[in-house]
Design a protein around this motif. Structure first.
Motif, PDB file in Angstrom:
ATOM      1  N   UNK A  31      -3.073  13.316  15.361  1.00  0.00           N
ATOM      2  CA  UNK A  31      -4.485  12.976  15.276  1.00  0.00           C
ATOM      3  C   UNK A  31      -4.713  11.687  16.049  1.00  0.00           C
ATOM      4  N   UNK A  32      -5.718  11.674  16.894  1.00  0.00           N
ATOM      5  CA  UNK A  32      -6.106  10.478  17.651  1.00  0.00           C
ATOM      6  C   UNK A  32      -7.593  10.258  17.437  1.00  0.00           C
ATOM      7  N   UNK A  33      -7.975   9.016  17.254  1.00  0.00           N
ATOM      8  CA  UNK A  33      -9.376   8.662  17.064  1.00  0.00           C
ATOM      9  C   UNK A  33      -9.779   7.597  18.072  1.00  0.00           C
ATOM     10  N   UNK A  34     -11.040   7.624  18.462  1.00  0.00           N
ATOM     11  CA  UNK A  34     -11.598   6.623  19.366  1.00  0.00           C
ATOM     12  C   UNK A  34     -13.017   6.317  18.905  1.00  0.00           C
ATOM     13  N   UNK A  35     -13.471   5.140  19.223  1.00  0.00           N
ATOM     14  CA  UNK A  35     -14.839   4.754  18.900  1.00  0.00           C
ATOM     15  C   UNK A  35     -15.741   5.184  20.048  1.00  0.00           C
ATOM     16  N   UNK A  36     -16.690   6.067  19.747  1.00  0.00           N
ATOM     17  CA  UNK A  36     -17.634   6.563  20.745  1.00  0.00           C
ATOM     18  C   UNK A  36     -19.033   6.252  20.239  1.00  0.00           C
ATOM     19  N   UNK A  37     -19.732   5.410  20.955  1.00  0.00           N
ATOM     20  CA  UNK A  37     -21.084   4.994  20.603  1.00  0.00           C
ATOM     21  C   UNK A  37     -21.154   4.509  19.154  1.00  0.00           C
ATOM     22  N   UNK A  38     -20.176   3.702  18.776  1.00  0.00           N
ATOM     23  CA  UNK A  38     -20.172   3.089  17.462  1.00  0.00           C
ATOM     24  C   UNK A  38     -19.663   3.956  16.328  1.00  0.00           C
ATOM     25  N   UNK A  39     -19.268   5.187  16.597  1.00  0.00           N
ATOM     26  CA  UNK A  39     -18.747   6.069  15.561  1.00  0.00           C
ATOM     27  C   UNK A  39     -17.359   6.552  15.963  1.00  0.00           C
ATOM     28  N   UNK A  40     -16.515   6.838  14.956  1.00  0.00           N
ATOM     29  CA  UNK A  40     -15.195   7.373  15.241  1.00  0.00           C
ATOM     30  C   UNK A  40     -15.307   8.832  15.623  1.00  0.00           C
ATOM     31  N   UNK A  41     -14.589   9.196  16.658  1.00  0.00           N
ATOM     32  CA  UNK A  41     -14.490  10.579  17.101  1.00  0.00           C
ATOM     33  C   UNK A  41     -13.007  10.901  17.115  1.00  0.00           C
TER      34      UNK A  41
END
Length: 195
Positions: free
Chosen positions: A66-76
């Motif tokens: 699982x990988x997460x990134x912050x996209x426009x202020x939300x975690x994706x």
């Protein structure tokens, strides 16, 4: 994870988010995949094995992560799996698959990073277990590969959760078929974390 890999992940996720917002998906079914196609499987070793040498012990298949990134202020977040070629010090990613569930649609998407050197007019195709083969929409290419995607149907997702293998088919520049097979080991656990 290197800065370049983090940037690539964020770029892929941003691209996927932008494309998902457009709602454009190609859902072509039942293209024929030639039975004499070459097959590429994850390889723990890059060096060719000499025929007289004993076979190396089989390493466990890579697990989904699982990988997460912050996209426009939300975690994706996405569940990911990759096929690499080469030894540990010289590994090069051949193909990556990510599954994500956009918050706005809640429709699972499969995103595929294909290697360079494929014949683009022939397209890319996805099959999970015994589900029908379907065309992936190739969105573009950069220096690291070409990017394709599609919405995952309920039957595709069910097949992945049941442990069926993923098969991605392309043609090389000589128009010869190449098939990449990925394990879904660890996918149910990774998917449970992202949905």
């Amino acid at each position: 994870m290197s800065l370049r890999n983090k940037i690539t992940v964020v770029a892929v996720l941003c691209t996927a988010a932008a494309v998902a917002g457009l709602g454009i998906f190609a859902l072509l079914t039942d293209p024929q995949v030639p039975s004499e196609a070459k097959t590429v499987e994850p390889s723990p070793q890059a060096a060719p094995v000499v025929q007289s040498a004993p076979a190396p012990p089989r390493l466990p298949e890579p697990q989904w992560q699982v990988r997460c990134a912050s996209v426009q202020g939300e975690f994706d977040c996405s569940a990911r799996q990759s096929i690499y070629h080469g030894t540990t010090g010289e590994r090069k990613r051949l193909l990556s698959v990510a599954v994500r569930v956009p918050a706005d649609t809640e429709q699972p998407l499969i995103l595929v990073r294909l290697p360079l050197g494929i014949y683009l007019p022939a397209g890319a195709f996805l099959q999970i277990g015994k589900t029908p083969v379907k065309a992936l929409t190739i969105r573009g290419c950069d220096l690291d590969g070409c990017f394709a995607e599609d919405a995952l149907s309920e039957s595709d997702l069910a097949a992945m959760l049941e442990g069926k293998r993923i098969k991605i088919s392309v043609q090389n520049l000589e128009s010869e078929p190449v098939i990449y097979r990925l394990s879904v080991a660890g996918f149910p656990e990774a998917y449970a974390k992202i949905k």
